[in-house]
Design a protein around this motif. Structure first.
Motif, PDB file in Angstrom:
ATOM      1  N   ALA A  84    -142.981 -20.854 -43.202  1.00 47.39           N
ATOM      2  CA  ALA A  84    -143.033 -22.170 -42.807  1.00 47.39           C
ATOM      3  C   ALA A  84    -141.815 -22.967 -42.515  1.00 47.39           C
ATOM      4  O   ALA A  84    -141.031 -23.360 -43.318  1.00 47.39           O
ATOM      5  CB  ALA A  84    -144.022 -22.952 -43.836  1.00 47.39           C
ATOM      6  N   VAL A  85    -141.930 -23.394 -41.419  1.00 53.11           N
ATOM      7  CA  VAL A  85    -140.773 -24.119 -40.794  1.00 53.11           C
ATOM      8  C   VAL A  85    -141.074 -25.607 -40.228  1.00 53.11           C
ATOM      9  O   VAL A  85    -142.069 -25.671 -39.479  1.00 53.11           O
ATOM     10  CB  VAL A  85    -139.873 -23.537 -39.920  1.00 53.11           C
ATOM     11  N   SER A  86    -140.475 -26.726 -40.328  1.00 51.81           N
ATOM     12  CA  SER A  86    -140.486 -28.206 -39.724  1.00 51.81           C
ATOM     13  C   SER A  86    -139.944 -27.871 -38.310  1.00 51.81           C
ATOM     14  O   SER A  86    -138.822 -27.885 -38.473  1.00 51.81           O
ATOM     15  CB  SER A  86    -140.357 -28.975 -40.586  1.00 51.81           C
ATOM     16  N   LEU A  87    -140.759 -27.917 -37.484  1.00 52.78           N
ATOM     17  CA  LEU A  87    -140.186 -27.981 -35.931  1.00 52.78           C
ATOM     18  C   LEU A  87    -139.677 -29.308 -35.695  1.00 52.78           C
ATOM     19  O   LEU A  87    -138.891 -29.603 -34.636  1.00 52.78           O
ATOM     20  CB  LEU A  87    -141.019 -27.294 -34.867  1.00 52.78           C
ATOM     21  N   LYS A  88    -139.862 -30.189 -36.511  1.00 57.97           N
ATOM     22  CA  LYS A  88    -139.259 -31.793 -36.032  1.00 57.97           C
ATOM     23  C   LYS A  88    -138.065 -31.943 -36.949  1.00 57.97           C
ATOM     24  O   LYS A  88    -137.501 -33.178 -36.976  1.00 57.97           O
ATOM     25  CB  LYS A  88    -140.403 -32.887 -36.727  1.00 57.97           C
ATOM     26  N   SER A  89    -137.545 -30.929 -37.708  1.00 52.32           N
ATOM     27  CA  SER A  89    -136.282 -30.877 -38.796  1.00 52.32           C
ATOM     28  C   SER A  89    -135.283 -30.473 -37.846  1.00 52.32           C
ATOM     29  O   SER A  89    -135.323 -29.318 -37.570  1.00 52.32           O
ATOM     30  CB  SER A  89    -136.596 -30.338 -39.884  1.00 52.32           C
ATOM     31  N   PRO A  90    -134.047 -31.070 -37.726  1.00 52.84           N
ATOM     32  CA  PRO A  90    -132.770 -30.265 -37.161  1.00 52.84           C
ATOM     33  C   PRO A  90    -132.681 -28.983 -38.119  1.00 52.84           C
ATOM     34  O   PRO A  90    -132.087 -28.041 -37.473  1.00 52.84           O
ATOM     35  CB  PRO A  90    -131.847 -31.211 -37.255  1.00 52.84           C
ATOM     36  N   GLU A  91    -132.526 -29.181 -39.499  1.00 53.50           N
ATOM     37  CA  GLU A  91    -132.407 -28.152 -40.434  1.00 53.50           C
ATOM     38  C   GLU A  91    -133.333 -26.896 -40.151  1.00 53.50           C
ATOM     39  O   GLU A  91    -132.930 -25.821 -40.154  1.00 53.50           O
ATOM     40  CB  GLU A  91    -132.503 -28.774 -41.614  1.00 53.50           C
ATOM     41  N   GLY A  92    -134.533 -27.057 -39.831  1.00 52.93           N
ATOM     42  CA  GLY A  92    -135.899 -26.327 -39.486  1.00 52.93           C
ATOM     43  C   GLY A  92    -135.320 -25.566 -38.192  1.00 52.93           C
ATOM     44  O   GLY A  92    -135.404 -24.256 -38.258  1.00 52.93           O
ATOM     45  N   ILE A  93    -134.909 -26.239 -37.270  1.00 51.83           N
ATOM     46  CA  ILE A  93    -134.406 -25.601 -35.875  1.00 51.83           C
ATOM     47  C   ILE A  93    -133.511 -24.819 -36.301  1.00 51.83           C
ATOM     48  O   ILE A  93    -133.335 -23.681 -35.540  1.00 51.83           O
ATOM     49  CB  ILE A  93    -134.385 -26.874 -34.768  1.00 51.83           C
TER      50      ILE A  93
END
Length: 394
Positions: free
Chosen positions: A60-69
């Motif tokens: 699970a990754v937040s695509l809105k988060s720079p850290e997630g990207i």
């Protein structure tokens, strides 16, 4: 990895961005044949309705988060000597331009990792007036020219659920492209873009009816309007060997107008023959007809319901028991992998059940990718990554 095995795609690592129908199906096929498929789900979601998750793991990754990207960029980066998890293939289910806006431009990714294969699935063609529009299987089917060919005479076109564009023209075509790119990479050492759109893919999967019906072919098999041809419901004898079928019908029915083989291709006789067949089949229950035709060359088989297929669909001499994997998973009514390889067959791994919880394998994937415990904690704390079990991995 999901475990040590000898399936043909064992060792291939795939990062699948969660999407609808064709992309998850492509990932499922690769997973069935041994690829280690990590599905990227959204954070903050406790469940997913997608049933095409067999054999996969979820990150699970937040695509809105720079850290997630940044996490995804790392997973898509070049391999190093540490053996950390890095993707060979990225499956992109989004509309044109979405990856670029997210900071995952395929061209940039492939500059950093020249061996990366990026498979991009779109519904409409990537260029043209429809490229940025939302669409569904039936829309792509319509633009392919194939929907206009499907349906009964005098009725509107009829779509065959979402099997043709989404799955045949989309998911399966993407798998073919990915495997071709993997084979080519063995010689060149380079990855490439694999672009699949469901309009073009559907036309390719439908090449037989599209070519035999072309006016330039001048073939009588498919030279009439929809529903009036040999293979589109126009011929009442399609898939029936007339003599064997007639021999099996009740004698009193045959006395009312027994069809003659020499008239089989005479279109003027088709309406009466259709009535004859319809009345004939109404004289017995389905299972009686099944028993009557079993073992003959009449090409007459029962129309099975979805939950009948695994048991009734097996041959009469085949074992009627579930495999151990099927029994453990409880999914014995669901389709098994195809085609069958005799030495290194695909399998349908048990363990996920019907649904895959988003983020269920986040911690394992990050560990395999070389993240330290502290780095994982930081990603969880900032909600750049989710693990499906709360914020702490302890």
């Amino acid at each position: 990895m999901l475990g040590s095995d000898h399936r043909p795609l064992t060792g291939l690592r795939v990062l699948e961005l969660a999407g609808l129908a064709p992309a998850p199906f492509a990932g499922l096929v690769l997973a069935d044949f041994g690829a280690d498929v990590v599905r990227v789900d959204r954070t903050g979601v406790n469940s997913s309705p997608d049933t095409l998750t067999r054999g996969k793991r979820s990150l699970a990754v937040s695509l809105k988060s720079p850290e997630g990207i940044a996490v995804l960029q790392k997973l898509l980066g070049p391999a190093d000597d540490s053996g950390a998890w890095r993707a060979d293939v990225l499956i992109d289910p989004f509309r044109p331009g979405v990856l670029e806006r997210l900071g995952l431009d395929p061209q940039e990714l492939m500059k950093r990792n020249p061996r990366l294969i990026v498979a991009r699935l779109t519904g409409f063609r990537r260029q043209g007036p429809y490229s940025q529009m939302a669409g569904h299987d039936i829309n792509y089917l319509a633009l392919s020219g194939v929907l206009s060919m499907l349906g009964r005479k005098g009725d509107k076109p009829y779509a065959p659920a979402n099997t043709l564009a989404d799955f045949a023209g989309g998911g399966l075509m993407a798998v073919v492209g990915i495997l071709a790119a993997v084979l080519e990479r063995q010689g060149s050492g380079k990855g490439q873009l694999v672009e699949t759109d469901m309009v073009t893919g559907t036309r390719y999967a439908s090449i037989f009816p599209l070519t035999v019906s072309h006016p330039g072919a001048k073939l009588p098999m498919w030279d009439r309007p929809r529903g009036e041809n040999a293979l589109d419901g126009g011929a009442p004898w399609y898939d029936v060997y007339e003599r064997i079928f007639v021999a099996a019908l009740p004698a009193d029915l045959c006395q009312e107008g027994k069809p003659e083989a020499q008239h089989q291709l005479d279109r003027d006789t088709w309406p009466d023959l259709a009535t004859f067949l319809a009345r004939g089949f109404l004289t017995k229950p389905r299972d009686e007809w099944t028993a009557l035709f079993l073992g003959t060359d009449a090409c007459c088989v029962p129309v099975l319901g979805p939950l009948e297929v695994d048991k009734a669909g097996r041959g009469p001499n085949e074992p009627q028991h579930e495999s151990s994997a099927e029994a453990r998973s409880g999914l014995s009514d669901f389709p098994l992998p195809a085609p069958r390889l005799t030495r290194t067959p695909a399998t349908a791994p048990a363990g996920n059940g019907l649904f895959l919880q988003p983020g269920r394998h986040s911690l394992d994937v990050l560990e395999k990718a070389g993240y330290s415990a502290q780095q994982v904690d930081d990603l969880l704390r900032t909600e750049a990554v989710g693990n499906g079990r709360g914020r702490s991995h302890l």
